[in-house]
Design a protein around this motif. Structure first.
Motif, mmCIF file in Angstrom:
data_model
loop_
_atom_site.group_PDB
_atom_site.id
_atom_site.type_symbol
_atom_site.label_atom_id
_atom_site.label_comp_id
_atom_site.label_asym_id
_atom_site.label_seq_id
_atom_site.Cartn_x
_atom_site.Cartn_y
_atom_site.Cartn_z
ATOM 1 N N ARG A 37 0.828 -1.206 0.000
ATOM 2 C CA ARG A 37 0.000 0.000 0.000
ATOM 3 C C ARG A 37 0.860 1.253 0.000
ATOM 4 O O ARG A 37 0.586 2.220 -0.718
ATOM 5 C CB ARG A 37 -0.924 0.003 1.212
ATOM 6 N N VAL A 38 1.918 1.249 0.801
ATOM 7 C CA VAL A 38 2.821 2.396 0.866
ATOM 8 C C VAL A 38 3.556 2.556 -0.455
ATOM 9 O O VAL A 38 3.666 3.661 -0.995
ATOM 10 C CB VAL A 38 3.824 2.229 2.027
ATOM 11 N N VAL A 39 4.053 1.464 -0.992
ATOM 12 C CA VAL A 39 4.790 1.514 -2.256
ATOM 13 C C VAL A 39 3.924 2.094 -3.366
ATOM 14 O O VAL A 39 4.350 2.962 -4.137
ATOM 15 C CB VAL A 39 5.294 0.110 -2.637
ATOM 16 N N SER A 40 2.673 1.645 -3.440
ATOM 17 C CA SER A 40 1.769 2.130 -4.478
ATOM 18 C C SER A 40 1.482 3.621 -4.329
ATOM 19 O O SER A 40 1.512 4.378 -5.306
ATOM 20 C CB SER A 40 0.464 1.337 -4.430
ATOM 21 N N ALA A 41 1.199 4.055 -3.102
ATOM 22 C CA ALA A 41 0.877 5.465 -2.867
ATOM 23 C C ALA A 41 2.070 6.367 -3.138
ATOM 24 O O ALA A 41 1.929 7.450 -3.714
ATOM 25 C CB ALA A 41 0.394 5.654 -1.433
ATOM 26 N N VAL A 42 3.248 5.925 -2.734
ATOM 27 C CA VAL A 42 4.455 6.721 -2.969
ATOM 28 C C VAL A 42 4.744 6.836 -4.460
ATOM 29 O O VAL A 42 5.116 7.908 -4.955
ATOM 30 C CB VAL A 42 5.653 6.114 -2.218
ATOM 31 N N ARG A 43 4.556 5.770 -5.193
ATOM 32 C CA ARG A 43 4.797 5.817 -6.643
ATOM 33 C C ARG A 43 3.882 6.830 -7.320
ATOM 34 O O ARG A 43 4.294 7.541 -8.238
ATOM 35 C CB ARG A 43 4.594 4.426 -7.249
ATOM 36 N N GLN A 44 2.642 6.920 -6.882
ATOM 37 C CA GLN A 44 1.725 7.892 -7.464
ATOM 38 C C GLN A 44 2.166 9.317 -7.143
ATOM 39 O O GLN A 44 2.112 10.195 -8.006
ATOM 40 C CB GLN A 44 0.312 7.656 -6.927
ATOM 41 N N SER A 45 2.611 9.553 -5.921
ATOM 42 C CA SER A 45 3.028 10.896 -5.521
ATOM 43 C C SER A 45 4.341 11.306 -6.184
ATOM 44 O O SER A 45 4.526 12.470 -6.551
ATOM 45 C CB SER A 45 3.173 10.957 -3.999
ATOM 46 N N VAL A 46 5.246 10.355 -6.351
ATOM 47 C CA VAL A 46 6.565 10.652 -6.922
ATOM 48 C C VAL A 46 6.458 11.198 -8.346
ATOM 49 O O VAL A 46 7.329 11.937 -8.809
ATOM 50 C CB VAL A 46 7.452 9.386 -6.877
ATOM 51 N N ALA A 47 5.379 10.896 -9.027
ATOM 52 C CA ALA A 47 5.193 11.407 -10.386
ATOM 53 C C ALA A 47 5.155 12.930 -10.412
ATOM 54 O O ALA A 47 5.423 13.541 -11.456
ATOM 55 C CB ALA A 47 3.903 10.840 -10.979
ATOM 56 N N TYR A 48 4.839 13.550 -9.274
ATOM 57 C CA TYR A 48 4.757 15.014 -9.206
ATOM 58 C C TYR A 48 5.914 15.622 -8.411
ATOM 59 O O TYR A 48 5.921 16.823 -8.160
ATOM 60 C CB TYR A 48 3.431 15.420 -8.538
ATOM 61 N N LEU A 49 6.876 14.811 -8.032
ATOM 62 C CA LEU A 49 7.960 15.258 -7.158
ATOM 63 C C LEU A 49 9.179 15.688 -7.954
ATOM 64 O O LEU A 49 9.588 15.011 -8.890
ATOM 65 C CB LEU A 49 8.335 14.121 -6.200
ATOM 66 N N GLU A 50 9.766 16.827 -7.553
ATOM 67 C CA GLU A 50 11.016 17.274 -8.151
ATOM 68 C C GLU A 50 12.213 16.959 -7.264
ATOM 69 O O GLU A 50 13.264 16.563 -7.750
ATOM 70 C CB GLU A 50 10.955 18.778 -8.440
ATOM 71 N N SER A 51 12.073 17.140 -5.970
ATOM 72 C CA SER A 51 13.167 16.831 -5.046
ATOM 73 C C SER A 51 12.612 16.765 -3.627
ATOM 74 O O SER A 51 11.486 17.195 -3.364
ATOM 75 C CB SER A 51 14.270 17.896 -5.121
#
Length: 254
Positions: A225-239
């Motif tokens: 669950r954490v891995v999936s949610a983080v992957r979705q958020s990382v798409a908008y992350l710069e640093s």
């Protein structure tokens, strides 16, 4: 009896984390696209002071002796020394109900001879630089006291892609909540920048100690669950950047 008390504390902390996120999901559907700064006037000023290395101990002693002159005028949320992620730094958060209140506080301090003579005139030569940032709590967050005193804090700062909460707000909330709801970490507050770098988010977490943090992160990153949610958020992350903070003896948040 000791084990029962600890179990109750853990259960309460986990319940608080669930509420922290559940309320957010209900509230964010209507408000996250407009930005947290439009929901209320209360804001939080983040201040970071960079201390000259050989004067670090002297700065903390001076601040401990004189912080009461400052807290008499506005609310101090927390005051920490940075242990990892930046040497010879202190980080503190101040709460204001409006910009007018902050201006009045700053004006009063400038006219206070005790503050200027006993603290400012001595503290400023100890610093190499200062930085500040104005932030708001995101609509689905609130300041939460940790379940007990004596822990450590982690400030994680995320630089998101331009566009604001309308673009990345929901996915970021999901990433935070999947860490908080199962009890992997205890969220003290989630903040969105208003002045400083824009599209910047800060999450202030609490842990019992640094080793517990390391163990929890290892466990969380094995959770699908954490891995999936983080992957979705990382798409908008710069640093992103993090700092491990130790609360000072005069910090309201211990």
């Amino acid at each position: 009896m000791f084990n029962i008390r600890n179990a109750l504390r853990r259960a309460t902390a986990q319940a608080d984390s669930v509420v922290f996120c559940r309320k957010g999901r209900e509230y964010s559907r209507a408000s996250i696209s407009t930005g947290p700064q439009q929901q209320h006037e209360t804001f939080y000023e983040f201040r970071t002071y960079y201390i000259k290395p050989h004067l670090n101990a002297a700065f903390h002693k001076l601040t401990n002796e004189n912080i009461h002159l400052r807290t008499a005028l506005s609310e101090l949320v927390g005051y920490w020394s940075v242990e990892y992620g930046g040497l010879n730094q202190v980080f503190h958060i101040w709460k204001y109900e409006s910009y007018a209140q902050r201006a009045a506080v700053r004006a009063a301090l400038a006219q206070d001879p005790n503050w200027m003579e006993q603290y400012i005139s001595k503290a400023m030569p100890m610093l190499s630089s200062q930085d500040n940032e104005v932030t708001y709590l995101v609509p689905w967050s609130k300041i939460q006291n940790p379940p007990k005193e004596g822990g450590v804090y982690e400030l994680v700062s995320f630089q998101m892609k331009p566009g604001g909460p309308a673009v990345w707000g929901q996915s970021f909330q999901g990433a935070v909540c999947t860490h908080a709801a199962p009890g992997y970490a205890y969220p003290v507050g989630v903040f969105h920048s208003e002045f400083g770098l824009l599209n910047r988010l800060h999450v202030l977490w609490w842990y019992e100690n640094a080793d517990q943090r390391a163990a929890i992160r290892h466990k969380a990153h094995s959770d699908a669950r954490v891995v999936s949610a983080v992957r979705q958020s990382v798409a908008y992350l710069e640093s992103q950047k993090n700092k491990l903070l130790f609360p000072c003896s005069y910090s309201p948040l211990k």
